[in-house]
Design an enzyme around this catalytic site. Sequence first.
Site, PDB file in Angstrom:
ATOM      1  N   THR A   1       1.487   6.167   2.027  1.00 11.63           N
ATOM      2  CA  THR A   1       2.035   7.525   2.162  1.00 11.63           C
ATOM      3  C   THR A   1       0.850   8.476   2.229  1.00 11.63           C
ATOM      4  OG1 THR A   1       3.965   6.946   0.835  1.00 11.63           O
ATOM      5  CG2 THR A   1       3.497   9.282   1.098  1.00 11.63           C
TER       6      THR A   1
ATOM      7  N   LYS B   1       9.250  10.710   5.594  1.00 13.06           N
ATOM      8  CA  LYS B   1       9.066  10.327   4.187  1.00 13.06           C
ATOM      9  C   LYS B   1       8.913  11.569   3.297  1.00 13.06           C
ATOM     10  CE  LYS B   1       7.203   8.127   0.545  1.00 13.06           C
ATOM     11  NZ  LYS B   1       7.701   7.105  -0.291  1.00 13.06           N
TER      12      LYS B   1
ATOM     13  N   LYS C   1       2.655  13.687  -5.867  1.00 11.05           N
ATOM     14  CA  LYS C   1       1.816  13.435  -4.688  1.00 11.05           C
ATOM     15  C   LYS C   1       2.595  13.772  -3.406  1.00 11.05           C
ATOM     16  CE  LYS C   1       0.041   9.765  -1.803  1.00 11.05           C
ATOM     17  NZ  LYS C   1      -0.176   8.357  -1.525  1.00 11.05           N
TER      18      LYS C   1
ATOM     19  N   LEU D   1      -2.690   1.761   1.195  1.00 14.31           N
ATOM     20  CA  LEU D   1      -3.783   2.387   0.446  1.00 14.31           C
ATOM     21  C   LEU D   1      -3.316   3.664  -0.250  1.00 14.31           C
ATOM     22  CD1 LEU D   1      -6.287   1.750   3.355  1.00 14.31           C
ATOM     23  CD2 LEU D   1      -6.442   0.706   1.072  1.00 14.31           C
ATOM     24  N   PRO D   2      -4.113   4.152  -1.220  1.00 18.59           N
ATOM     25  CA  PRO D   2      -3.629   5.277  -2.023  1.00 18.59           C
ATOM     26  C   PRO D   2      -3.384   6.577  -1.241  1.00 18.59           C
ATOM     27  CG  PRO D   2      -5.441   4.163  -3.146  1.00 18.59           C
ATOM     28  CD  PRO D   2      -5.364   3.575  -1.762  1.00 18.59           C
TER      29      PRO D   2
HETATM   30  P1  NAD Z   1      -2.174   1.188  -5.940  1.00 20.09           P
HETATM   31  O1  NAD Z   1      -3.187   2.179  -6.410  1.00 20.09           O
HETATM   32  O2  NAD Z   1      -1.509   0.291  -6.918  1.00 20.09           O
HETATM   33  O3  NAD Z   1      -2.827   0.266  -4.790  1.00 20.09           O
HETATM   34  C1  NAD Z   1      -3.753   0.710  -3.848  1.00 20.09           C
HETATM   35  C2  NAD Z   1      -4.763  -0.408  -3.653  1.00 20.09           C
HETATM   36  O4  NAD Z   1      -5.674  -0.031  -2.612  1.00 20.09           O
HETATM   37  C3  NAD Z   1      -5.613  -0.687  -4.905  1.00 20.09           C
HETATM   38  O5  NAD Z   1      -5.502  -2.052  -5.271  1.00 20.09           O
HETATM   39  C4  NAD Z   1      -7.028  -0.324  -4.465  1.00 20.09           C
HETATM   40  O6  NAD Z   1      -8.029  -1.149  -5.053  1.00 20.09           O
HETATM   41  C5  NAD Z   1      -6.948  -0.538  -2.972  1.00 20.09           C
HETATM   42  N1  NAD Z   1      -7.981   0.155  -2.214  1.00 20.09           N
HETATM   43  C6  NAD Z   1      -8.352   1.447  -2.299  1.00 20.09           C
HETATM   44  N2  NAD Z   1      -9.335   1.720  -1.401  1.00 20.09           N
HETATM   45  C7  NAD Z   1      -9.575   0.552  -0.737  1.00 20.09           C
HETATM   46  C8  NAD Z   1     -10.472   0.171   0.293  1.00 20.09           C
HETATM   47  N3  NAD Z   1     -11.335   1.052   0.818  1.00 20.09           N
HETATM   48  N4  NAD Z   1     -10.455  -1.112   0.714  1.00 20.09           N
HETATM   49  C9  NAD Z   1      -9.591  -2.015   0.167  1.00 20.09           C
HETATM   50  N5  NAD Z   1      -8.716  -1.716  -0.807  1.00 20.09           N
HETATM   51  C10 NAD Z   1      -8.711  -0.444  -1.255  1.00 20.09           C
HETATM   52  O7  NAD Z   1      -1.078   2.061  -5.144  1.00 20.09           O
HETATM   53  P2  NAD Z   1       0.414   1.619  -4.769  1.00 20.09           P
HETATM   54  O8  NAD Z   1       1.348   2.015  -5.850  1.00 20.09           O
HETATM   55  O9  NAD Z   1       0.400   0.218  -4.273  1.00 20.09           O
HETATM   56  O10 NAD Z   1       0.710   2.618  -3.552  1.00 20.09           O
HETATM   57  C11 NAD Z   1       0.144   2.408  -2.257  1.00 20.09           C
HETATM   58  C12 NAD Z   1       0.737   3.438  -1.317  1.00 20.09           C
HETATM   59  O11 NAD Z   1       2.161   3.300  -1.307  1.00 20.09           O
HETATM   60  C13 NAD Z   1       0.444   4.884  -1.731  1.00 20.09           C
HETATM   61  O12 NAD Z   1       0.159   5.620  -0.583  1.00 20.09           O
HETATM   62  C14 NAD Z   1       1.738   5.317  -2.405  1.00 20.09           C
HETATM   63  O13 NAD Z   1       1.952   6.723  -2.317  1.00 20.09           O
HETATM   64  C15 NAD Z   1       2.770   4.557  -1.589  1.00 20.09           C
HETATM   65  N6  NAD Z   1       4.044   4.297  -2.285  1.00 20.09           N
HETATM   66  C16 NAD Z   1       4.038   3.852  -3.580  1.00 20.09           C
HETATM   67  C17 NAD Z   1       5.252   3.594  -4.210  1.00 20.09           C
HETATM   68  C18 NAD Z   1       5.291   3.082  -5.641  1.00 20.09           C
HETATM   69  O14 NAD Z   1       6.380   3.051  -6.237  1.00 20.09           O
HETATM   70  N7  NAD Z   1       4.171   2.632  -6.207  1.00 20.09           N
HETATM   71  C19 NAD Z   1       6.459   3.800  -3.531  1.00 20.09           C
HETATM   72  C20 NAD Z   1       6.427   4.231  -2.202  1.00 20.09           C
HETATM   73  C21 NAD Z   1       5.200   4.472  -1.595  1.00 20.09           C
END
Ligand code: NAD
Length: 312
Positions: free
Chosen positions: A94, A169, A244, A65-66
């Site tokens: 994260t 991390k 972030k 999740l975000p």
């Molecule tokens: P994203 O925004 O693409 O995906 C998050 C998903 O969570 C979305 O599809 C959203 O609809 C869903 N969501 C939000 N609230 C919800 C709820 N209450 N119930 C169900 N679904 C819900 O984000 P991402 O890029 O996939 O990143 C996710 C996590 O991974 C973050 O914490 C980010 O910091 C971490 N991260 C991302 C990357 C990257 O390169 N994108 C790399 C390492 C870590």
Amino acid sequence: MARVAFIGLGNMGGGMAANLAKAGHDVRAFDLSEAALAKAEERGCLRAASAGEAVKDAEAVVTMLPAGRHVRDVYESSVIGIAPTSAILMDCSTIDVATAREEIAKAEAKGYRMVDAPVSGGIAAAEGGTLTFMVGGSPEAFAAAQPFLDRMGKAVIHAGAAGAGQAAKICNNMLLGASMIATCETFVLAQKLGLDPQTFFDISSKASGQNWSMTSYCPVPGVGPETPADRDYQGGFAAALMLKDLRLAMEAAQSADAYTPMGAYAEELYTRFAEKLGGAGKDFSGIIKMIDDSWTPPAGSEAPPPPLGAKV
Ligand code: NAD
């Protein structure tokens, strides 16, 4: 193979859930986004109507999740008390160390095993199953989580007790953010002093200034291995996500009373690049364009570039 609930099917979670399904797990997927759910279904997951439905008879729960508030909401409204207590709970998002510790303590108080398991590696690694997981939690919880995390990553490392995965991390990414900026400004200075960037790379990558941001992720196009710099800073790790993580690191530093001046300045510079100058979607190495003054803020960016050295 196990019944796995997967909540949060975005950029990262989509590929991770698909890898669990590919490994033969029965993956019940939920996201607030209809498009994300439909895509997960196409990739072998079963659609759940809610997070609660996904977890109700799960043997394992994974969340991606975000931010901390989403993790708190999902665990407190739809996981703790709804999933069977035998299920292993894994939050791969994260988030801040404090929320990770609190949610694990709440889950443990109700009889669950839970780990924080944030990842290193971006969307390509999530798709390819080559993430690195940094895991916090008890040895028993780590042992229960490992077989699932193994299916989504190339390395699964036990960092310590609850919250230690998030701590590892953000410490790693604070170092990365600061070292990327130092690498960028070094290349800019070298060039201004008349050094050819490739020649400087050949020297410094074998001298004491050598670091990952230079040798594996060089911010200068055409120098070192292929990186986002060779694609006009598209793809890779977005500056918004670096910002972030730096903010999470600064929050943790404050709560631990740690002096982190380089991390604080890295946060300030990424705030300027990502938020004030419209660079949020660029790879984080694109900050070199702010440093060498070749960045053109997209139309509608908040303000003209403040002079470097000015407080933002
Ligand atoms: P994203 O925004 O693409 O995906 C998050 C998903 O969570 C979305 O599809 C959203 O609809 C869903 N969501 C939000 N609230 C919800 C709820 N209450 N119930 C169900 N679904 C819900 O984000 P991402 O890029 O996939 O990143 C996710 C996590 O991974 C973050 O914490 C980010 O910091 C971490 N991260 C991302 C990357 C990257 O390169 N994108 C790399 C390492 C870590």
